[in-house]
Each structure stands twice: as C-alpha cells, then as structure tokens.
Design a protein around this motif. Structure first.
Motif, short mmCIF file in Angstrom:
data_model
loop_
_atom_site.label_atom_id
_atom_site.label_comp_id
_atom_site.label_asym_id
_atom_site.label_seq_id
_atom_site.Cartn_x
_atom_site.Cartn_y
_atom_site.Cartn_z
N ASP A 3 0.84 -1.19 0.00
CA ASP A 3 0.00 0.00 0.00
C ASP A 3 0.87 1.24 0.00
O ASP A 3 2.10 1.18 0.22
CB ASP A 3 -0.92 -0.01 1.22
CG ASP A 3 -2.12 0.93 1.08
OD1 ASP A 3 -2.39 1.37 -0.04
OD2 ASP A 3 -2.78 1.20 2.10
N ASP A 57 0.50 5.85 0.78
CA ASP A 57 -0.31 7.02 1.10
C ASP A 57 0.59 8.24 1.10
O ASP A 57 1.82 8.13 1.28
CB ASP A 57 -1.01 6.87 2.46
CG ASP A 57 -2.21 7.82 2.59
OD1 ASP A 57 -2.57 8.47 1.59
OD2 ASP A 57 -2.80 7.88 3.69
N VAL A 83 5.48 10.67 -0.31
CA VAL A 83 4.66 9.46 -0.39
C VAL A 83 5.37 8.35 0.37
O VAL A 83 6.59 8.20 0.30
CB VAL A 83 4.40 9.05 -1.86
CG1 VAL A 83 5.68 8.75 -2.61
CG2 VAL A 83 3.45 7.85 -1.92
N ALA A 105 -2.19 4.44 6.31
CA ALA A 105 -3.11 5.58 6.14
C ALA A 105 -2.65 6.73 7.02
O ALA A 105 -2.35 6.54 8.20
CB ALA A 105 -4.53 5.18 6.50
N PHE A 151 0.38 8.44 11.26
CA PHE A 151 -0.15 7.43 10.35
C PHE A 151 -0.33 6.12 11.09
O PHE A 151 0.20 5.92 12.19
CB PHE A 151 0.76 7.25 9.12
CG PHE A 151 2.09 6.59 9.39
CD1 PHE A 151 2.27 5.22 9.22
CD2 PHE A 151 3.19 7.34 9.79
CE1 PHE A 151 3.50 4.61 9.45
CE2 PHE A 151 4.43 6.74 10.02
CZ PHE A 151 4.59 5.37 9.84
N THR A 190 -0.78 1.67 10.56
CA THR A 190 -0.62 0.50 9.70
C THR A 190 -1.45 -0.64 10.26
O THR A 190 -1.76 -0.68 11.46
CB THR A 190 0.86 0.08 9.61
OG1 THR A 190 1.39 -0.12 10.94
CG2 THR A 190 1.68 1.11 8.88
N ALA A 203 -8.02 2.85 6.95
CA ALA A 203 -8.37 4.17 6.41
C ALA A 203 -8.41 5.17 7.54
O ALA A 203 -8.90 4.87 8.64
CB ALA A 203 -9.72 4.13 5.69
N HIS A 212 -8.60 -2.93 0.96
CA HIS A 212 -8.45 -1.57 1.48
C HIS A 212 -9.78 -0.86 1.69
O HIS A 212 -10.83 -1.30 1.19
CB HIS A 212 -7.56 -0.76 0.55
CG HIS A 212 -6.14 -1.25 0.52
ND1 HIS A 212 -5.39 -1.37 1.66
CD2 HIS A 212 -5.34 -1.68 -0.50
CE1 HIS A 212 -4.19 -1.84 1.35
NE2 HIS A 212 -4.14 -2.04 0.04
N VAL A 251 -11.38 3.42 2.27
CA VAL A 251 -11.06 4.85 2.18
C VAL A 251 -12.24 5.63 2.74
O VAL A 251 -13.40 5.28 2.52
CB VAL A 251 -10.75 5.28 0.74
CG1 VAL A 251 -11.96 5.11 -0.17
CG2 VAL A 251 -10.24 6.72 0.69
N ASP A 269 -9.69 4.39 -3.91
CA ASP A 269 -9.60 5.80 -3.53
C ASP A 269 -10.80 6.52 -4.13
O ASP A 269 -11.44 6.04 -5.07
CB ASP A 269 -8.30 6.42 -4.03
CG ASP A 269 -7.89 7.64 -3.18
OD1 ASP A 269 -8.61 7.95 -2.21
OD2 ASP A 269 -6.86 8.26 -3.49
N LYS A 313 -3.64 5.28 -5.10
CA LYS A 313 -3.88 6.55 -4.43
C LYS A 313 -3.86 7.67 -5.46
O LYS A 313 -3.05 7.66 -6.39
CB LYS A 313 -2.80 6.82 -3.36
CG LYS A 313 -3.21 7.85 -2.32
CD LYS A 313 -4.28 7.30 -1.41
CE LYS A 313 -4.74 8.30 -0.37
NZ LYS A 313 -5.85 7.78 0.44
#
Length: 687
Positions: A288, A290, A300, A346, A353, A355, A406, A462, A464, A529, A572
């Motif tokens: 993944d 983000d 990123v 995320a 963030f 995980t 998310a 995933h 979002v 996304d 993303k």
C-alpha cells in the motif's frame, strides 16, 4: 532514566477517586498514589522517597513485589505470579499528609518492559501522571498547592495543511488552577502579527482537566505558504494568569492547493506508466501507499510486507516524481510485532499514520493479539530507539488479520478485520508516546450491519474515508463488492468482549446508513480511492484500475485502465491529481501520467515541438525542431473550466521559456497553433 515533571508543563488526566482526602496541617498536603498495573502486576515494584535519594534510602512508601523485585530487581526476571499486585488493577496507596517539597517515585520492573502508571493525587487534585517503561524510571514531582489561576494551551489542533479561505483555529486547554475555569481569554497570532483575541464564556473546566475549544474568529489566509501560528491564553475568570510559562503553543500550518480532480481526463487521454521508485530505493513486496497530508511536500510512503518474524518496513519518497526526489528506507526495531505483515498504511490529517498487521497473532504465539498501530511521521521519532519497545505511538489488539486501514479524524482509523468479519473503528485518542504501554483510553467500535471477508491473506482489502461526504468505502474482496457506509449514522446496541486489553469503549454499532455500491465486475479488488464523484478500484486479478461514477447507486463504471501488471496492489490519487499505485511483483511505485493528448490533425507539428519538463513548477520550455521552421506560433493555456489563463504569440520560435508559476498546482491544457496546424498538450504544475 529520570523524568522531571513540573506542575506547569506536565500533561495529565483527571481520574476521580472515591477516597476523601485528609485535612492536613499548614505546609502539608494529603497524598494518594494511584497505581495501575499491566498484564504482569507481579513484575513491578515502586518506592516514594525524597527527591534525589536512592531506592531504599529514606523510603516513605513502597508497593507491589517487594520480595522478588525490590530496588535491585530491574531486568532480573525472577518474579513469579501470586506476589505483589494483581494484573490489570488499580490500587490506591494512601500515603497521608506530606510536607511541601520535591519527591521521587522510583519504579522498578523485573522483566524490563515497563507497564505501571502512577497518579499523584494531592488533596482533591490529581496533579501528576506518570507512565513507567523499560527497566524502570524515576519520576520527580512537587508537593505544593496549585495556583488560583493557571490555564495552559497544551495543543493547537488545527490540521497542519489547509487551503486558502477560512481556517478554523482549534486548541486544547488544560486547567492547572485550584478553581474551575468559567471564562477564559484565548488569542492567536500568525507570523508574529497582531493577536486575534476572544473570550470563551459559559465554561466548566474543573481543576486538572482539559477541554478542546474552537476560537470564535477564523483565520483567512490569502496566499499559499508556511505560517507560524501562536495560540495563547489570557485572563482566567477575569483574573491574570499566574503562570505565564505554559500559556502558549506554536505550530507551523501550511496553506496549499487541494488535490485537483483530473480523473475525467483518464476517460479520454492516453495513459503512460512512469516508474517513480523500485527495489533500488528499498521497495520490496509493497502492499500500500499514502501521501503525507502536507501535499506541497510531495511525500509518499510505501509500506513493505516483509516477513512475519522481522516485520514490515517503509520507504518514504520526498519530492516524489520530481527531479529533486530522494528516498529513505526505515524499519522499526520491534516491527516483528507492531508492523507484522502490514497490509495497509493511512495518514491522518494530524500527520500521524497507522498501519494494519495482516497476521492472526502479532505475538507469534498462536493467539489473536493483533490490531492497528499508530506511528509518528516525524523521522526523529519513527523507527528510532525509544527504550526497547519500538517507536510506535499506540497499538490496540482487537483485529486479527487487519487487511486494510483508512484514516477518519485525529487518531481514529477504520480497519478491515477479517477475523471477526466486520469493519472496526479504532480511536487511539491521546497516544502514549513512543514505545510506551498505556492503551486504556482506546475506543473500538464494531459495525454489525454487514459482514466482510478477504480472499486470502496475501491480498489486502483496502478502505477509504471520503471526508467531503462522510462516507466510508470498504472493499469486501471475497464477495467482489464495494460497500459504502456513513460511520456516524448508527447507534450503540451493545458491547463486545475485549480480553486482550482494557478499553474505554468496546461498542457494537448497528442500524447505519449503508449500501452496496458495486456488486459485480470485480475479481480480486484490492486498492481504492475516492475524489469528488469518482471512485477508483484496483483489481489484482486483471491488472486493471476501474473508474466509477458514484453520484448514483449502484455506481456506474466509466473506464478500465489496463496496467498489464500482475502485482497491482494499493492505489492513491496524488497531490498532482494523478493515479499512483504499487506493484508487488515488480517492487515498484508507479504514477500514471497522461500523455500529450489530443491533436486536431495528425501533423508534423506534433513531432516538431517538445514541452519539458512536464510536470513542472510552472516554468517550462518550448523547444522547436529546426528541421520544421515555424514563422509564428500562437500559445494559449486554459484551465479545467476552459478559461484561458495565459496567451502569447511567438515569432520564429526556437527554444522559448514560458513562466506560469503564478498559477495554482493542477492540470492545464496547452494549445499551440500555426497558420496551418493546431495541437493540444496537457500541462501539469506541481507546487
């Protein structure tokens, strides 16, 4: 380790005790030490001594396993169950009247993993809070009455990245006063400018509690950039604050453009696949990606799956996709637990963030001790030593096989929990700090209205959250569908058991507003996304990225982008509005660019003019091939609304510089016209 906590700078929380305090003589206060144990209460021991004394010298009070741990038991691992305090309990040790002055709580842990927490309650005030870690700690505190008027700003809660327009200034007040706060002046300034002052009235903030607030007057920046904001307190209940040292906090806020919506161009333009990073940057089995919420940084983060025994890792790209790009690979020292087989990453808007470990038991002992982990994106904290328990900020353990994650708001995240078959919401609330242990304030919600399941533990599922509409979109991979839900629309109908740890909440949520928005056409959906009226889903089985119109239910499929890749994972929409994804088979980070586009006629003009760099910062070159002389070239640039934002005419152009850096980041159309021919090219501006 010695941590000194003064009255004016410590951060604490109020826990009311049912114990009545003793009325002490002048010069003394009644002390109760509230001790909370962890899963191994018998491993701890503590003493109260005058400041600076060694353990065992001038002991005023002691508690827990005196025989098998004592002053010298740190790390000995000799303690056995049945001695000292019990597990996961709170003990009130009534010390009684004690003279004004400074004292030490000396904490010793037999195993070396910490876990006890201490509240020093003086008279009716819960004035100090300490969390033990590692082999042990010395906590210093002062016995002295609180000031009559002492308010502190402990946090500026406004998101770090905002767009031009109205920015709401939010903060947290902590009342260190002996009195309840009923009115308070709050003020902010930007880059040292004049203060914007307002008075909050009708408050009820008891001593040694905090309250979040919104400044009544918003800030309205008109230019993009970085700004230093100072948030302060003023008069308390109409009186001067008697401690000025804790009255303010500083935070840099960034003003920038929102992510441009260029998804409609993927419906008509030709795609090209640009490899941004690969194994040479440390990408290995990525699941993944983000973007850091400060979009102007083009930062990123990639999360690598790794192996269960050592855990996953991250690769961070700075100025991603630009000529100045750099990258950094990092792995936490305890990634084997906190980032075991990560499936998702995320970012919250507060720059933390989280995980999601895609494993049944993060302890690797056959249990079900697994759930999401909260991290700091500050590279001085993340994956740096913090005393033996990794650099994580928090972790909760109610979701074995966490197959996706998310961000919602602050330190709250949604998790795909395959073990239970439901979406879970985790609110870590106030993190416990790098490598610490206190998880008791955590809130977990389990959404019962629809069940979910993975295809296998190699394929993440995933989620979002779309802040603009307050909808959560969840991939239910095994059923090949997408579910949309308003996570705030349900009601609490009960609680669920949570044997792995104490929690502030463990709520079952039902009767939410939810709908199946896609029910067919997906084989192995993985990444997802959303931007405005578009939803994008990556299908691992076909290597396709499917674009949907989500203005109606069910969603309408608009296009399928053929990546021709067998390892397609998370996707993303980047700060440039373009689609980014990770390829697990090729160990690559890829950006889907839109090639030049729409020619009115197939002419030599298309091949005789080059535009570079593209993307650019707004300054680019038009280079004309001398083999095809051009006497006059009309140049115009239009925005996504078709409005012309730049135009000029070049005579006998060879290599001409165009500067449109004054424009905002986004996608524009460059129109080039001669007396005989006309072409259009796409321009992308990055800031």
């Amino acid at each position: 380790m010695k941590n000194i906590y003064f009255l004016f700078c410590c951060t604490i929380f109020l826990f009311y005790s049912n114990l009545a305090f003793t009325q002490c003589p002048a010069g003394q206060m009644d002390l109760v030490v509230e001790v909370a144990t962890d899963d191994y209460g018998y491993e701890g021991y503590w003493q109260l001594v005058p400041e600076g004394n060694l353990c065992g010298v001038g002991t005023i009070w002691e508690g827990s396993n005196m025989l098998q741990v004592g002053c010298s038991g740190a790390g000995e691992q000799d303690a056995t169950s049945g001695n000292g305090y019990a597990n996961n309990i709170t003990v009130f040790e009534t010390v009684g009247c004690i003279n004004y002055g400074f004292y030490d709580i000396i904490y010793v842990d037999d195993w070396g993993d910490g876990g006890f927490s201490f509240h020093a309650e003086l008279d009716e005030y819960d004035m100090y809070h300490f969390v033990g870690e590692d082999l042990g700690n010395t906590f210093t505190f002062e016995v002295a009455p609180p000031l009559n008027y002492d308010a502190s700003i402990t946090a500026l809660n406004t998101n770090v990245y905002n767009n031009i327009g109205e920015v709401v200034i939010e903060g947290t007040i902590f009342n260190y006063s002996a009195n309840t706060i009923t009115t308070l002046d709050v003020k902010y300034s930007v880059d040292g400018g004049s203060e914007v002052v307002s008075t909050l009235t009708g408050l009820n903030i008891p001593p040694f509690t905090d309250m979040e607030f919104v400044h009544p007057i918003s800030w309205e920046p008109v230019l993009n950039g970085a700004y230093l904001v100072k948030l302060s307190t003023g008069e308390v209940n109409g009186n001067d604050d008697l401690n000025l040292l804790n009255d303010f906090t500083l935070k840099t806020l960034y003003i920038g453009d929102p992510i441009p919506n260029v998804i409609d161009e993927y419906l008509t333009f030709v795609e090209d696949f640009e490899v941004i990073g690969d194994a040479s940057n440390g990408i290995e089995l990525p699941t993944d990606l983000d973007f850091h919420p400060v979009l102007t940084d083009y930062q990123v983060w990639i999360v690598n799956k790794g192996i269960a025994e050592t855990g996953g890792s991250t690769v961070t790209f700075y100025d991603a996709g630009t000529p100045s790009q750099t990258s950094e690979w990092k792995q936490d020292g305890n990634a084997w637990h906190f980032m075991s087989l990560p499936t998702g990453i995320a970012f919250s808007e507060n720059t933390n963030f989280a995980t999601s470990p895609g494993i049944k038991d993060a302890n690797h002992s056959g249990g079900t001790f697994t759930g999401p982990t909260l991290w700091s994106s500050n590279m001085d904290i993340y994956a740096e030593p913090s005393g033996g328990n990794g650099s994580h900020l928090d972790m909760l353990h109610q979701s074995p096989f966490s197959m996706g994650i998310a961000a919602w708001k602050d330190n709250a995240f949604f998790v795909f929990c395959d073990f239970h078959g439901y979406v879970h919401m985790y609110d870590f609330q106030k993190d416990h700090g790098p490598g610490n242990h206190d998880h008791s304030d955590g809130r977990v919600w389990e959404y019962y209205d629809f069940d979910i399941s993975m295809i296998n533990d190699d394929l993440p599922s995933h989620l979002v959250f779309d802040k603009a509409t307050n909808y959560l979109y969840t991939i239910d991979a095994a059923k090949g569908r997408i579910v949309r839900m308003n996570p705030e629309s349900g009601e609490v109908t009960g609680t669920f058991p949570h044997p792995n740890e104490p929690l502030a909440e463990a709520n079952i949520i039902e009767n939410t507003d939810w709908v199946e928005i896609v029910s067919s056409g997906l084989i192995e959906p993985v990444g997802i996304d959303v931007i405005d009226n578009y939803m994008l889903v990556s299908d691992h089985a076909t290597g396709e990225i499917i674009i949907y119109d989500i203005t109606n239910v069910p969603a309408v499929e608009l296009n399928r982008i053929q990546t021709e890749r067998t390892g397609l994972m998370g996707i993303k929409i980047g700060p440039d509005g373009l689609i980014w994804f990770v390829d697990q088979d090729m160990d690559e980070l890829v950006r889907i660019t839109l090639t030049n586009v729409v020619a009115v006629t197939e002419t030599d003009l298309e091949n005789s003019i080059n535009v570079y760099p593209n993307p650019s910062n707004g300054v680019f070159l038009l280079s004309c091939d001398n083999a095809t002389p051009i006497s006059s070239l009309a140049v115009s640039i239009s925005n996504q609304l078709g409005q012309i934002v730049f135009e000029t005419v070049l005579t006998e152009p060879k290599q001409e510089q165009i500067d449109i850096s004054i424009l905002s980041a986004g996608t524009y159309t460059l129109n080039l016209t001669t007396s005989e021919q006309s072409i259009s090219k796409q321009l992308i501006i990055l800031k």
